[in-house]
Design an enzyme around this catalytic site. Structure first.
Site, short mmCIF file in Angstrom:
data_model
loop_
_atom_site.label_atom_id
_atom_site.label_comp_id
_atom_site.label_asym_id
_atom_site.label_seq_id
_atom_site.Cartn_x
_atom_site.Cartn_y
_atom_site.Cartn_z
N SER A 200 0.82 -1.21 0.00
CA SER A 200 0.00 0.00 0.00
C SER A 200 0.86 1.26 0.00
CB SER A 200 -0.91 0.01 1.22
OG SER A 200 -1.79 -1.09 1.18
N MET B 239 3.18 -3.38 10.40
CA MET B 239 4.31 -2.62 9.86
C MET B 239 4.05 -1.11 10.00
SD MET B 239 5.64 -5.42 8.67
CE MET B 239 6.94 -5.16 7.51
N GLY B 240 2.76 -0.76 9.97
CA GLY B 240 2.41 0.67 10.05
C GLY B 240 2.42 1.36 8.70
N LEU B 241 2.10 0.61 7.65
CA LEU B 241 2.02 1.15 6.29
C LEU B 241 3.28 1.93 5.86
CD1 LEU B 241 -1.72 2.35 6.39
CD2 LEU B 241 -0.83 0.39 5.10
N CYS C 58 -6.74 -2.16 6.52
CA CYS C 58 -5.60 -2.33 7.42
C CYS C 58 -6.15 -2.30 8.84
CB CYS C 58 -4.57 -1.21 7.22
SG CYS C 58 -3.30 -1.24 8.51
N ILE D 226 -9.98 -11.65 1.75
CA ILE D 226 -10.06 -10.66 2.80
C ILE D 226 -8.68 -10.07 3.11
CG2 ILE D 226 -12.08 -11.64 3.99
CD1 ILE D 226 -10.16 -13.13 5.88
N GLY E 284 -6.39 -15.00 1.48
CA GLY E 284 -6.36 -15.36 2.89
C GLY E 284 -5.93 -16.80 3.08
N GLY E 285 -4.64 -17.00 3.34
CA GLY E 285 -4.16 -18.33 3.72
C GLY E 285 -4.01 -19.34 2.60
N THR F 291 1.23 -14.62 2.24
CA THR F 291 2.01 -15.25 3.31
C THR F 291 2.71 -16.53 2.86
OG1 THR F 291 0.59 -14.23 4.94
CG2 THR F 291 1.86 -16.13 5.69
C1 DHB Z 1 -0.42 -3.54 7.49
C2 DHB Z 1 -1.37 -3.21 6.53
C3 DHB Z 1 -2.42 -4.09 6.28
O1 DHB Z 1 -3.37 -3.82 5.36
C4 DHB Z 1 -2.49 -5.29 6.97
O2 DHB Z 1 -3.51 -6.11 6.70
C5 DHB Z 1 -1.57 -5.61 7.93
C6 DHB Z 1 -0.53 -4.73 8.18
C7 DHB Z 1 0.69 -2.63 7.81
O3 DHB Z 1 1.27 -1.96 6.95
O4 DHB Z 1 1.02 -2.53 8.99
#
Ligand code: DHB
Length: 293
Positions: free
Chosen positions: A36, A61-63, A118, A179, A231-232, A254
């Protein structure tokens, strides 16, 4: 948008540099979704930002991202790999989402995916995606600012995901990604405190697959726009399950961190072998098939 195969790279994994996106295309992904990106650069949270659990990862991570102006050159480079490039976008207002989306499309993005899910950064993400009115406003503003498809990535952290999906669809979403991560946390029993610096994060990986399949199934019953399952997903059988639930394509994230990029080839081959064995001619024939019983 036409895909060479129904697998895509999910947002958030390896998606900040064109080089890493190139490796994923080489591994067989039919499309790539970037990490993002927002209007301004963001450093993200302090470490630890990720914790491994028995059946998945929790991350906060905090975007972190360089901001859309800086990110434009990565979009240009990613375009050379020959598959659709979908830029994941976040903002702190409908206008910000629209501005970032426009800059991404002007730079060559084939579509944008709105991160309205997020689970933990304040005033963006799921704070938008959990409210059908605010979500619809964001989707409408973005639709008015770009002429490429707009995907909306939905949060599972809601009471009724089909209702949110319907609000996004009515506002003009071209596809729904279901999701994003499930809000979660982990505590270190030795130090007695939460492991992630942000305390809470988003759970991804095999643990959330049944939740995601249920969400895709419920959305398919309610809205007619294409659904991208996420998702998974770690093997071809997981991917087929999402297609049967109603997804027309799947995203993989993942599993790449856990098993490496070759999962794309294995999943693609597995889906094709399944279709042949069952006498189906194309993926389209099994989309939503579980609803017929
Ligand atoms: C972050 C962003 C997400 O959309 C998510 O599902 C998990 C983590 C992030 O950047 O922290």
């Amino acid at each position: 948008m036409r895909l060479g195969n129904p697998t895509m790279l999910a947002s958030g994994i390896l998606g900040l540099s064109a080089e890493s996106l190139g490796n994923i295309v080489m591994a067989g992904a039919g499309a790539i979704v970037t990490k993002s990106v927002g209007l301004k650069p963001r450093n993200g949270y302090a470490n630890p930002t990720i914790v491994q659990t028995s059946y998945g990862l929790i991350n906060a991570m905090g975007l972190p991202n360089p901001g859309i102006t800086e990110f434009v050159k990565e979009i240009h480079e990613a375009k050379s790999f020959g598959v659709p490039v979908i830029v994941s976008v976040y903002g702190f207002s409908a206008e910000e989402y629209a501005t970032v989306a426009k800059k991404a499309v002007d730079a060559g993005a084939d579509a944008v995916e709105l991160n309205v899910s997020c689970p933990h950064v304040e005033e963006t993400g799921s704070e938008i995606g959990q409210n059908p009115k605010i979500l619809a406003e964001v989707v409408r503003k973005v639709k008015a600012s770009v002429e490429k498809p707009v995907f909306v990535k939905l949060s599972p952290n809601v009471t009724n995901i089909a209702e949110i999906a319907e609000a996004a669809a009515k506002a003009g979403a071209d596809a729904l990604t279901a999701i994003n991560t499930v809000k979660a946390m982990a505590i270190d029993t030795e130090t007695t405190v939460p492991i992630l610096s942000n305390k809470k994060g988003g759970l991804s990986g095999p643990a959330i697959k049944p939740v995601a399949v249920r969400c895709v199934y419920e959305i398919y019953e309610r809205v007619k726009v294409p659904i991208i399952g996420c998702g998974g997903i770690t093997n071809w059988r997981d991917a087929v399950e999402f297609l049967l639930a109603g997804a027309t394509a799947v995203q993989i994230g993942t599993a790449i961190a856990l098993k490496g990029p070759n999962v794309f080839k294995k999943i693609k081959r597995g889906i094709n072998a399944y279709l042949r064995r069952k006498g189906f001619k194309s993926v389209n024939e099994i989309v939503g098939l579980s609803h017929c019983s």
